[in-house]
Design a protein around this motif. Structure first.
Motif, PDB file in Angstrom:
ATOM      1  N   TYR A  69      77.747  54.305  57.320  1.00 28.53           N
ATOM      2  CA  TYR A  69      77.680  54.559  55.874  1.00 28.53           C
ATOM      3  C   TYR A  69      77.386  53.241  55.185  1.00 28.53           C
ATOM      4  O   TYR A  69      77.988  52.219  55.521  1.00 28.53           O
ATOM      5  CB  TYR A  69      79.009  55.097  55.346  1.00 28.53           C
ATOM      6  CG  TYR A  69      79.357  56.453  55.886  1.00 28.53           C
ATOM      7  CD1 TYR A  69      78.953  57.610  55.224  1.00 28.53           C
ATOM      8  CD2 TYR A  69      80.086  56.585  57.073  1.00 28.53           C
ATOM      9  CE1 TYR A  69      79.271  58.865  55.725  1.00 28.53           C
ATOM     10  CE2 TYR A  69      80.405  57.834  57.579  1.00 28.53           C
ATOM     11  CZ  TYR A  69      79.997  58.966  56.901  1.00 28.53           C
ATOM     12  OH  TYR A  69      80.304  60.200  57.404  1.00 28.53           O
ATOM     13  N   VAL A  80      78.270  51.331  52.250  1.00 27.32           N
ATOM     14  CA  VAL A  80      79.363  51.466  51.287  1.00 27.32           C
ATOM     15  C   VAL A  80      79.299  50.470  50.132  1.00 27.32           C
ATOM     16  O   VAL A  80      79.914  50.693  49.082  1.00 27.32           O
ATOM     17  CB  VAL A  80      80.742  51.379  51.980  1.00 27.32           C
ATOM     18  CG1 VAL A  80      80.920  52.528  52.958  1.00 27.32           C
ATOM     19  CG2 VAL A  80      80.927  50.054  52.693  1.00 27.32           C
ATOM     20  N   MET A 109      76.764  56.495  48.060  1.00 28.56           N
ATOM     21  CA  MET A 109      76.799  56.117  49.460  1.00 28.56           C
ATOM     22  C   MET A 109      75.699  56.847  50.249  1.00 28.56           C
ATOM     23  O   MET A 109      75.530  58.048  50.098  1.00 28.56           O
ATOM     24  CB  MET A 109      78.186  56.481  50.022  1.00 28.56           C
ATOM     25  CG  MET A 109      78.604  55.694  51.203  1.00 28.56           C
ATOM     26  SD  MET A 109      80.305  56.109  51.713  1.00 28.56           S
ATOM     27  CE  MET A 109      81.243  55.235  50.461  1.00 28.56           C
ATOM     28  N   THR A 121      73.550  57.013  54.283  1.00 25.87           N
ATOM     29  CA  THR A 121      73.868  56.867  55.707  1.00 25.87           C
ATOM     30  C   THR A 121      72.679  56.301  56.474  1.00 25.87           C
ATOM     31  O   THR A 121      71.532  56.402  56.041  1.00 25.87           O
ATOM     32  CB  THR A 121      74.256  58.217  56.352  1.00 25.87           C
ATOM     33  OG1 THR A 121      73.167  59.128  56.249  1.00 25.87           O
ATOM     34  CG2 THR A 121      75.500  58.801  55.713  1.00 25.87           C
ATOM     35  N   THR A 154      83.046  54.702  58.661  1.00 25.25           N
ATOM     36  CA  THR A 154      83.636  55.781  57.866  1.00 25.25           C
ATOM     37  C   THR A 154      83.362  55.497  56.391  1.00 25.25           C
ATOM     38  O   THR A 154      82.950  54.388  56.030  1.00 25.25           O
ATOM     39  CB  THR A 154      85.160  55.875  58.076  1.00 25.25           C
ATOM     40  OG1 THR A 154      85.777  54.697  57.552  1.00 25.25           O
ATOM     41  CG2 THR A 154      85.517  56.031  59.557  1.00 25.25           C
ATOM     42  N   GLN A 155      83.633  56.475  55.536  1.00 23.87           N
ATOM     43  CA  GLN A 155      83.433  56.258  54.105  1.00 23.87           C
ATOM     44  C   GLN A 155      84.516  55.362  53.504  1.00 23.87           C
ATOM     45  O   GLN A 155      84.357  54.874  52.392  1.00 23.87           O
ATOM     46  CB  GLN A 155      83.382  57.595  53.373  1.00 23.87           C
ATOM     47  CG  GLN A 155      82.125  58.371  53.674  1.00 23.87           C
ATOM     48  CD  GLN A 155      81.977  59.602  52.799  1.00 23.87           C
ATOM     49  OE1 GLN A 155      82.733  59.831  51.865  1.00 23.87           O
ATOM     50  NE2 GLN A 155      80.979  60.408  53.096  1.00 23.87           N
ATOM     51  N   ASP A 156      85.597  55.161  54.241  1.00 25.02           N
ATOM     52  CA  ASP A 156      86.666  54.270  53.794  1.00 25.02           C
ATOM     53  C   ASP A 156      86.527  52.947  54.533  1.00 25.02           C
ATOM     54  O   ASP A 156      86.680  52.888  55.750  1.00 25.02           O
ATOM     55  CB  ASP A 156      88.039  54.902  54.062  1.00 25.02           C
ATOM     56  CG  ASP A 156      88.222  56.191  53.288  1.00 25.02           C
ATOM     57  OD1 ASP A 156      87.987  56.190  52.069  1.00 25.02           O
ATOM     58  OD2 ASP A 156      88.587  57.206  53.925  1.00 25.02           O
ATOM     59  N   LYS A 169      81.655  57.559  47.142  1.00 27.83           N
ATOM     60  CA  LYS A 169      81.529  58.489  48.262  1.00 27.83           C
ATOM     61  C   LYS A 169      80.798  59.749  47.818  1.00 27.83           C
ATOM     62  O   LYS A 169      80.860  60.143  46.664  1.00 27.83           O
ATOM     63  CB  LYS A 169      82.905  58.888  48.777  1.00 27.83           C
ATOM     64  CG  LYS A 169      83.708  57.754  49.345  1.00 27.83           C
ATOM     65  CD  LYS A 169      85.073  58.252  49.744  1.00 27.83           C
ATOM     66  CE  LYS A 169      85.981  57.099  50.103  1.00 27.83           C
ATOM     67  NZ  LYS A 169      87.340  57.556  50.410  1.00 27.83           N
ATOM     68  N   ASP A 182      79.456  63.741  49.750  1.00 21.91           N
ATOM     69  CA  ASP A 182      79.344  64.588  50.935  1.00 21.91           C
ATOM     70  C   ASP A 182      77.935  65.152  51.084  1.00 21.91           C
ATOM     71  O   ASP A 182      77.660  65.890  52.013  1.00 21.91           O
ATOM     72  CB  ASP A 182      80.345  65.739  50.864  1.00 21.91           C
ATOM     73  CG  ASP A 182      81.771  65.262  51.054  1.00 21.91           C
ATOM     74  OD1 ASP A 182      81.972  64.259  51.765  1.00 21.91           O
ATOM     75  OD2 ASP A 182      82.687  65.876  50.486  1.00 21.91           O
ATOM     76  N   THR A 219      75.944  63.539  54.633  1.00 24.87           N
ATOM     77  CA  THR A 219      76.745  63.080  55.767  1.00 24.87           C
ATOM     78  C   THR A 219      76.388  63.886  56.983  1.00 24.87           C
ATOM     79  O   THR A 219      76.144  65.077  56.908  1.00 24.87           O
ATOM     80  CB  THR A 219      78.261  63.190  55.489  1.00 24.87           C
ATOM     81  OG1 THR A 219      78.556  64.561  55.187  1.00 24.87           O
ATOM     82  CG2 THR A 219      78.679  62.307  54.338  1.00 24.87           C
ATOM     83  N   LYS A 243      78.382  64.056  59.792  1.00 22.63           N
ATOM     84  CA  LYS A 243      79.628  63.881  60.555  1.00 22.63           C
ATOM     85  C   LYS A 243      79.522  64.554  61.911  1.00 22.63           C
ATOM     86  O   LYS A 243      79.162  65.702  62.029  1.00 22.63           O
ATOM     87  CB  LYS A 243      80.811  64.459  59.783  1.00 22.63           C
ATOM     88  CG  LYS A 243      81.121  63.682  58.524  1.00 22.63           C
ATOM     89  CD  LYS A 243      82.270  64.304  57.787  1.00 22.63           C
ATOM     90  CE  LYS A 243      82.489  63.557  56.476  1.00 22.63           C
ATOM     91  NZ  LYS A 243      83.459  64.184  55.637  1.00 22.63           N
TER      92      LYS A 243
END
Length: 184
Positions: free
Chosen positions: A38, A40, A58, A60, A142-144, A172, A174, A177, A179
């Motif tokens: 990601y 960020v 954000m 990817t 990760t997004q964090d 952030k 969705d 993503t 995932k």
């Protein structure tokens, strides 16, 4: 008159020297770097970026190492009508972790620092709409993002002349993503 002609040449020489001082991750391993990242946070002096930075979210990068040491990169950017997708080849230049991306106008891409499992700091020198610019991106698995990652990013971008007002931490989303998906 001579000074007028000499100024652009000196500026280009200074840029070349400044780029040469940006080191890459020691013993960079493209296979460990592969996978989903990601974006960020970013810092840049690009006029297009600065005009849009408050509206960015954000994005990817799904990265796959090639046998030749290049990287195949699938990028997804959230937009008002879904995801904008771009595929590009990052072509290895000399040392591991140093690339160029002619299709996107990226003259110089360097993985400056990474622990492979949580973060990476990526330096990009590019040409966009006829102007040269510097960008630094913070990647996270990760997004964090971890405090270690933020520190590495904040320690690096000033070294290439980017001040704090040219930085954005991306919200952030969705909408783009992948995932759990492996690189194509």
């Amino acid at each position: 008159m001579q000074w007028f002609l000499l100024s652009p040449i000196l500026a280009l020489l200074w840029v070349s020297v400044a780029q040469a001082e940006v080191l890459v991750q020691p013993d960079f391993d493209a296979n460990k770097f592969s996978g989903l990242w990601y974006v960020v946070s970013m810092a840049s002096d690009c006029k297009v970026f600065l005009g849009k930075k408050d509206h960015l979210r954000m994005s990817t990068r799904t990265i796959t190492a090639t046998a030749e040491g290049d990287l195949s990169v699938h990028m997804e950017f959230p937009g008002t009508e879904g995801c904008y997708q771009v595929d590009a080849e990052y072509l290895k230049v000399g040392s591991e972790g140093h690339f160029r991306v002619p299709t996107l106008g990226y003259l110089d891409v360097r993985v400056v620092e990474t622990d492979y499992s949580s973060f990476a700091v990526v330096y990009i020198y590019k040409e966009l709409e006829g102007a040269l610019s510097t960008m630094v991106q913070l990647y996270s698995r990760t997004q964090d993002v971890s405090p270690q990652a933020v520190k590495a990013f904040k320690d690096f971008y000033p070294t290439v002349g980017l001040p704090n007002d040219m930085v954005v931490t991306l919200p952030k989303t969705d909408s783009c993503t992948r995932k759990g998906k492996e690189a194509p």
